[in-house]
Design an enzyme around this catalytic site. Structure first.
Site, short mmCIF file in Angstrom:
data_model
loop_
_atom_site.label_atom_id
_atom_site.label_comp_id
_atom_site.label_asym_id
_atom_site.label_seq_id
_atom_site.Cartn_x
_atom_site.Cartn_y
_atom_site.Cartn_z
CB THR A 59 -17.52 -24.11 -45.97
OG1 THR A 59 -19.02 -24.11 -45.86
CG2 THR A 59 -17.08 -23.05 -45.04
CB CYS A 60 -13.38 -27.32 -47.71
SG CYS A 60 -13.80 -27.84 -45.98
CB ALA A 61 -14.91 -25.65 -52.46
#
EC number: 1.11.1.24
Length: 166
Positions: A59-61
């Site tokens: 999700t961060c990526a």
């Protein structure tokens, strides 16, 4: 203290995001090449803070990729992607992904950013990392938009964040 969830389990942050219309808290973070970076380096620009636990999660990526694509279309704006990842990991990720339109900054040295912006997790498996949030600062240094993402595994509301720039 904000209550958010991680995979539907309640976790907490050290505080709340800065208030709308408040002057954004100053910060000192670490950028590429271990360079010191501060909010004052972006004076006169619209600043999007894309805050997240670790670039090494899906999700961060995705948030970095999405803001990288959006940032190429923005005028007088900079996207700062902030985590507690080491700058070496951030650089590796950006190189592998071809990320060129955002700046990666790390709160690894002091952790003060996470405290000042209220996003430091105080419990749960991500304790000590930053929660997922977006803060937008206008050219005068005032906070014009915030989003504390309620479920950590979800992406932020990109459209609403980018609309705040208009």
């Amino acid at each position: 203290m904000a209550k958010v969830t991680l995979k539907n389990n309640e976790v907490h942050t050290i505080g709340e995001l800065p208030a709308i219309n408040a002057i954004a808290p100053a910060f000192n973070l670490v950028g590429a090449g271990l360079a010191d970076k501060s909010l004052s380096d972006y004076k006169g620009k619209r600043v999007i803070l894309n805050i997240f636990p670790s670039v090494d999660t899906g999700t961060c990526a995705m948030s970095v990729r999405h803001f990288n694509e959006s940032a190429a279309k923005l005028d007088n704006a900079v996207v700062l992607c902030i985590s507690r990842d080491l700058p070496f990991a951030q650089d590796r990720f950006c190189g592998a992904e071809g990320i060129k339109n955002v700046e990666m900054l790390s709160d690894f040295r002091e952790g003060q950013f996470g405290k000042d912006y209220g996003v430091l997790f105080t419990d749960g498996p991500l304790k000590g990392l930053l929660s997922r949030a977006v803060v937008i600062i206008d050219p005068q240094g005032k906070v014009v938009y915030t989003e504390q993402v309620a479920e950590t595994t979800n992406e932020p509301n990109y459209e609403k964040a980018l609309a705040a720039l208009k």
